[in-house]
Design a protein around this motif. Sequence first.
Motif, PDB file in Angstrom:
ATOM      1  N   ALA A  23      17.908 -13.605  18.829  1.00 39.36           N
ATOM      2  CA  ALA A  23      18.457 -13.172  20.111  1.00 39.36           C
ATOM      3  C   ALA A  23      17.952 -11.806  20.542  1.00 39.36           C
ATOM      4  O   ALA A  23      18.150 -11.408  21.698  1.00 39.36           O
ATOM      5  N   GLU A  24      17.280 -11.070  19.645  1.00 42.21           N
ATOM      6  CA  GLU A  24      16.744  -9.774  20.033  1.00 42.21           C
ATOM      7  C   GLU A  24      15.544  -9.919  20.959  1.00 42.21           C
ATOM      8  O   GLU A  24      15.232  -9.015  21.734  1.00 42.21           O
ATOM      9  N   ARG A  25      14.863 -11.066  20.885  1.00 47.76           N
ATOM     10  CA  ARG A  25      13.668 -11.274  21.707  1.00 47.76           C
ATOM     11  C   ARG A  25      13.828 -12.403  22.718  1.00 47.76           C
ATOM     12  O   ARG A  25      13.066 -12.489  23.676  1.00 47.76           O
ATOM     13  N   ILE A  26      14.789 -13.272  22.500  1.00 46.70           N
ATOM     14  CA  ILE A  26      14.950 -14.444  23.364  1.00 46.70           C
ATOM     15  C   ILE A  26      16.343 -14.426  23.971  1.00 46.70           C
ATOM     16  O   ILE A  26      17.344 -14.372  23.265  1.00 46.70           O
ATOM     17  N   ARG A  27      16.392 -14.476  25.291  1.00 44.89           N
ATOM     18  CA  ARG A  27      17.668 -14.496  25.996  1.00 44.89           C
ATOM     19  C   ARG A  27      17.988 -15.919  26.451  1.00 44.89           C
ATOM     20  O   ARG A  27      17.086 -16.686  26.784  1.00 44.89           O
ATOM     21  N   VAL A  28      19.276 -16.238  26.478  1.00 46.59           N
ATOM     22  CA  VAL A  28      19.740 -17.501  27.050  1.00 46.59           C
ATOM     23  C   VAL A  28      20.468 -17.146  28.338  1.00 46.59           C
ATOM     24  O   VAL A  28      21.416 -16.358  28.324  1.00 46.59           O
ATOM     25  N   VAL A  29      20.009 -17.697  29.467  1.00 49.38           N
ATOM     26  CA  VAL A  29      20.573 -17.332  30.767  1.00 49.38           C
ATOM     27  C   VAL A  29      20.863 -18.601  31.573  1.00 49.38           C
ATOM     28  O   VAL A  29      20.325 -19.671  31.296  1.00 49.38           O
ATOM     29  N   SER A  30      21.710 -18.465  32.574  1.00 45.88           N
ATOM     30  CA  SER A  30      21.981 -19.592  33.465  1.00 45.88           C
ATOM     31  C   SER A  30      20.919 -19.637  34.557  1.00 45.88           C
ATOM     32  O   SER A  30      20.350 -18.618  34.941  1.00 45.88           O
ATOM     33  N   VAL A  31      20.684 -20.838  35.078  1.00 51.67           N
ATOM     34  CA  VAL A  31      19.660 -21.001  36.101  1.00 51.67           C
ATOM     35  C   VAL A  31      20.041 -20.230  37.359  1.00 51.67           C
ATOM     36  O   VAL A  31      19.170 -19.653  38.032  1.00 51.67           O
ATOM     37  N   ARG A  32      21.312 -20.174  37.687  1.00 44.79           N
ATOM     38  CA  ARG A  32      21.732 -19.437  38.880  1.00 44.79           C
ATOM     39  C   ARG A  32      21.529 -17.938  38.708  1.00 44.79           C
ATOM     40  O   ARG A  32      21.091 -17.250  39.635  1.00 44.79           O
ATOM     41  N   ASP A  33      21.854 -17.409  37.522  1.00 42.97           N
ATOM     42  CA  ASP A  33      21.642 -15.977  37.298  1.00 42.97           C
ATOM     43  C   ASP A  33      20.169 -15.612  37.442  1.00 42.97           C
ATOM     44  O   ASP A  33      19.823 -14.562  37.992  1.00 42.97           O
ATOM     45  N   LEU A  34      19.283 -16.467  36.943  1.00 41.39           N
ATOM     46  CA  LEU A  34      17.857 -16.195  37.059  1.00 41.39           C
ATOM     47  C   LEU A  34      17.423 -16.222  38.524  1.00 41.39           C
ATOM     48  O   LEU A  34      16.750 -15.303  39.002  1.00 41.39           O
ATOM     49  N   ALA A  35      17.802 -17.254  39.249  1.00 40.49           N
ATOM     50  CA  ALA A  35      17.372 -17.393  40.636  1.00 40.49           C
ATOM     51  C   ALA A  35      17.949 -16.302  41.526  1.00 40.49           C
ATOM     52  O   ALA A  35      17.303 -15.873  42.491  1.00 40.49           O
ATOM     53  N   CYS A  36      19.155 -15.818  41.210  1.00 42.65           N
ATOM     54  CA  CYS A  36      19.826 -14.831  42.052  1.00 42.65           C
ATOM     55  C   CYS A  36      19.504 -13.392  41.677  1.00 42.65           C
ATOM     56  O   CYS A  36      20.101 -12.465  42.232  1.00 42.65           O
ATOM     57  N   GLY A  37      18.604 -13.179  40.741  1.00 45.77           N
ATOM     58  CA  GLY A  37      18.196 -11.816  40.429  1.00 45.77           C
ATOM     59  C   GLY A  37      19.103 -11.088  39.480  1.00 45.77           C
ATOM     60  O   GLY A  37      19.118  -9.853  39.450  1.00 45.77           O
ATOM     61  N   ARG A  38      19.874 -11.796  38.661  1.00 44.08           N
ATOM     62  CA  ARG A  38      20.785 -11.141  37.727  1.00 44.08           C
ATOM     63  C   ARG A  38      20.185 -10.995  36.337  1.00 44.08           C
ATOM     64  O   ARG A  38      20.860 -10.556  35.414  1.00 44.08           O
ATOM     65  N   VAL A  39      18.911 -11.389  36.173  1.00 41.29           N
ATOM     66  CA  VAL A  39      18.255 -11.305  34.865  1.00 41.29           C
ATOM     67  C   VAL A  39      17.166 -10.237  34.948  1.00 41.29           C
ATOM     68  O   VAL A  39      16.153 -10.426  35.627  1.00 41.29           O
ATOM     69  N   PRO A  40      17.348  -9.103  34.273  1.00 45.57           N
ATOM     70  CA  PRO A  40      16.341  -8.041  34.321  1.00 45.57           C
ATOM     71  C   PRO A  40      15.188  -8.333  33.366  1.00 45.57           C
ATOM     72  O   PRO A  40      15.206  -9.286  32.588  1.00 45.57           O
ATOM     73  N   GLY A  41      14.178  -7.476  33.422  1.00 39.64           N
ATOM     74  CA  GLY A  41      13.073  -7.542  32.460  1.00 39.64           C
ATOM     75  C   GLY A  41      12.121  -8.688  32.670  1.00 39.64           C
ATOM     76  O   GLY A  41      11.556  -9.216  31.703  1.00 39.64           O
ATOM     77  N   LEU A  42      11.898  -9.100  33.910  1.00 41.86           N
ATOM     78  CA  LEU A  42      10.943 -10.171  34.204  1.00 41.86           C
ATOM     79  C   LEU A  42       9.586  -9.582  34.560  1.00 41.86           C
ATOM     80  O   LEU A  42       9.504  -8.508  35.134  1.00 41.86           O
ATOM     81  N   PRO A  43       8.500 -10.270  34.227  1.00 39.94           N
ATOM     82  CA  PRO A  43       8.446 -11.599  33.614  1.00 39.94           C
ATOM     83  C   PRO A  43       8.571 -11.539  32.091  1.00 39.94           C
ATOM     84  O   PRO A  43       8.479 -10.457  31.492  1.00 39.94           O
ATOM     85  N   VAL A  44       8.747 -12.711  31.475  1.00 32.49           N
ATOM     86  CA  VAL A  44       8.694 -12.846  30.028  1.00 32.49           C
ATOM     87  C   VAL A  44       7.427 -13.626  29.683  1.00 32.49           C
ATOM     88  O   VAL A  44       6.776 -14.202  30.554  1.00 32.49           O
ATOM     89  N   LEU A  45       7.092 -13.640  28.410  1.00 35.53           N
ATOM     90  CA  LEU A  45       5.881 -14.368  28.015  1.00 35.53           C
ATOM     91  C   LEU A  45       6.103 -15.884  28.076  1.00 35.53           C
ATOM     92  O   LEU A  45       5.212 -16.627  28.479  1.00 35.53           O
ATOM     93  N   SER A  46       7.290 -16.332  27.679  1.00 40.38           N
ATOM     94  CA  SER A  46       7.526 -17.768  27.615  1.00 40.38           C
ATOM     95  C   SER A  46       8.934 -18.088  28.071  1.00 40.38           C
ATOM     96  O   SER A  46       9.877 -17.353  27.775  1.00 40.38           O
ATOM     97  N   MET A  47       9.057 -19.192  28.790  1.00 41.81           N
ATOM     98  CA  MET A  47      10.338 -19.594  29.347  1.00 41.81           C
ATOM     99  C   MET A  47      10.563 -21.068  29.076  1.00 41.81           C
ATOM    100  O   MET A  47       9.667 -21.893  29.270  1.00 41.81           O
ATOM    101  N   LEU A  48      11.767 -21.414  28.606  1.00 41.08           N
ATOM    102  CA  LEU A  48      12.135 -22.805  28.374  1.00 41.08           C
ATOM    103  C   LEU A  48      13.277 -23.171  29.307  1.00 41.08           C
ATOM    104  O   LEU A  48      14.280 -22.459  29.379  1.00 41.08           O
ATOM    105  N   VAL A  49      13.115 -24.271  30.047  1.00 40.79           N
ATOM    106  CA  VAL A  49      14.175 -24.815  30.892  1.00 40.79           C
ATOM    107  C   VAL A  49      14.679 -26.081  30.212  1.00 40.79           C
ATOM    108  O   VAL A  49      13.880 -26.928  29.802  1.00 40.79           O
ATOM    109  N   THR A  50      15.991 -26.222  30.099  1.00 37.67           N
ATOM    110  CA  THR A  50      16.553 -27.265  29.239  1.00 37.67           C
ATOM    111  C   THR A  50      16.600 -28.654  29.868  1.00 37.67           C
ATOM    112  O   THR A  50      17.140 -29.580  29.259  1.00 37.67           O
TER     113      THR A  50
END
Length: 779
Positions: A374-401
């Motif tokens: 969890a120090e390197r990989i965050r788990v976030v909701s799709v709405r939080d990502l789309a609405c700008g509530r996730v800082p530190g973008l971009p990341v190297l790799s992203m997984l959508v479930t």
Amino acid sequence: MGVRKFGATRFDMELLEAVDAASARKVPLALVIPLPAADTPIALGAASLVAQVVRTGSLDVTATVVSKRLSQRAAYDQLYIESQRLADFIPRARLATDGRVEVIGGPVRDRSGRLILTSDLERVSGRGALVIDGTATDVGDLGPRLHRHQDLVYITDTPFDSNLDAIREAGGVVWAFDPPSFGDLAAPFKPGEATGEFAASSELLRATAMAERVVRAPEAATSLDQALSVTWNALGRLAAVTGGSGNLAMAHAVRWAWGVLSTFSLSVTSPTSYDARVSRGPFSVLLGDATSHARAVSRQSAGSARDAWAVVADGFDDIYEAARERPKFALVQDWVREEAGRRGTGMIVTRNQSAVAALTADLDESPLVPHGWAERIRVVSVRDLACGRVPGLPVLSMLVTGPLPRAYASLLAAPAATRLLVTAAGEWEAGRAARQARTTFLALTELRAKTAMESTVRLGIGPILVRPTDAHVVVRLDTTVIKATDVARDVNDSPWEPLGLDVLKVLARIGSAGSDAAETPPPARGGDSGSTARVDAITVEFADGRAMLMDPNDMVYRKRQKNTRQVAAKSLHAGDVIALVDATARRNLFDSVIDVLSELPMYAPLAALIAFWHERVARVSSSGWTYREILTAMRRNADPTTITSEQTIGTWVRGDSEGPEDPADVRRFAEAVRDTELLRRADPVGKALCTSRTIHRTVGRWLSGQITGARVNDADALIDPALGIHVADLLEAVTLHRVTAVHAKLARVPASAIGILMEESVIPQLAAPQLARGESAPI
């Protein structure tokens, strides 16, 4: 924090050139920008103010930004021109419910200019430029605004936004960007000058342009993939047989079923794990209740609709059982191990906060997931990502479930990462996810081509660069790799929804849903006799001519004289004032305020640490430790605790309180139960709990005062000076309504109609006479 100078990118300059040209020609403009978290609306609002100042030589200028994102309000307060803060000369303001403009903060050199920020488009009626943020949210019909505001800019992140057609029909222009264009536009406008983060960072633009897109699923057929496919088709047949009625309750029920299917598709944990993280309430969407709710709707339907609902209920039952096997979870585990080994930054995107909590817990408990993931990989909701509530973008790799709702389509075509992986339950769902990514990518490139051929001519702008590129999406079924174009298609070619009925258009008649991204409350309620699609309700009328159907025992915030508290709806009388959130009585007022706070990037780390605390302390209930043993160990500590009651620890474990008053008790608790993960982060968790408690107490005091009217004029008070949070920012979605009449005679109404503010004329269409026990009414 020092002042950071912006260095414009070519993207910034193309964006501003298009906006300036449209403004000069009085042509409405739609911007399609497929980037998560881009602060384009506030940037364009500020740029419009500066352009007006330059043009008129006066500070008495106005621009209005319609956005639901609190972070954009805080961002405006941090904009400077040279050494002068823009807000000191042109302060930001809010629109009250009656349309009045209320200044936020204390401007140093106020010259009557205003940047108005509001979340409600219906309140806007003033002069100046109008910027509307349609990213990951619903703003309703733009038609009336297009006739009243010539200087209008609408921003969306999806090429499928229905308002694009409205803007074209009004003579406006669509200006779109696609992922290939971002690579060239990420460069500095002035060579040799560093770029900042004006509308979007150059790093985000480059990552989006070069992203690889892979869909991965098990090669062997899974029962979950089969159940999802069957239920998808069943929902399509259901929509076909219910589409002609225009029945609001039936449309709501179909919309709910559509949302449940989306939640199942995006889940990688077991349904029981997901449901355990859902806050309980009459409007909670629980996967375990899906089958019984669908059967309740079936019982109160007739003919082909009754049969169609029964098939959907069977489908939900099959999905629920198949999802227990968690076929996607192994894929997520593999990805986490790979990314942890690469030691890069990663992000897992899933349905909502309940899914985030469930997946985080499952990964923590898995022996196949490396320590410290969890120090390197965050788990976030799709709405939080789309609405700008996730800082530190971009990341190297992203997984959508799993496959996404159409409102979030651009996250698949233009991810905030250089590598995108979408997990699927099997070949059918993999094909759907691949077609989502490919369809969105192609739609964006088509809009970009039209921008180059048509929009540049309309606005008198020189040629722009268009780089034709195919949508490279790879589908990987274990070791078998196939192209997205070769994946077998279903009878229904749409990868988004199996619906022939425009459910959202029907629901728009009462304003209960405007986007496929929203999670719709269930169309039935549970009780001792099972779920029912119709419930007993009273009718409450308000001074503005609208009304609300309420379950007599649902809780509402009521003000009576000087007393304000939560009460059952059956206690309301004429003259009472009630507080609603987003024109409904479905959300807890205080929780809604905290949700708004969580949008701020500065608040997000606090929320993450507090969520971590709750997740770790909840483990005690199944660990074998008793509260007395924990308290004894904490009191024997070299630095003993001052708490004396074991029940205090019980409130932490059950979640009845936020946590310890003394931040050092987090460390003492971790040592007592031998939780090394919590111990490692004890200090920041303790500080986060203290800061959060201070904010919550301040919010609670202000909230009570605001409803009672004690602090109505205190519009610019600060909730937290360090975070720059103003009280007026927090309750924009909260409105007060004076009760004029309460009709206590019970009527049988659709459960989906409960708690929604609507025109009085709609009520008779929904209400039915009280029925004797055992009778049924059509939904």
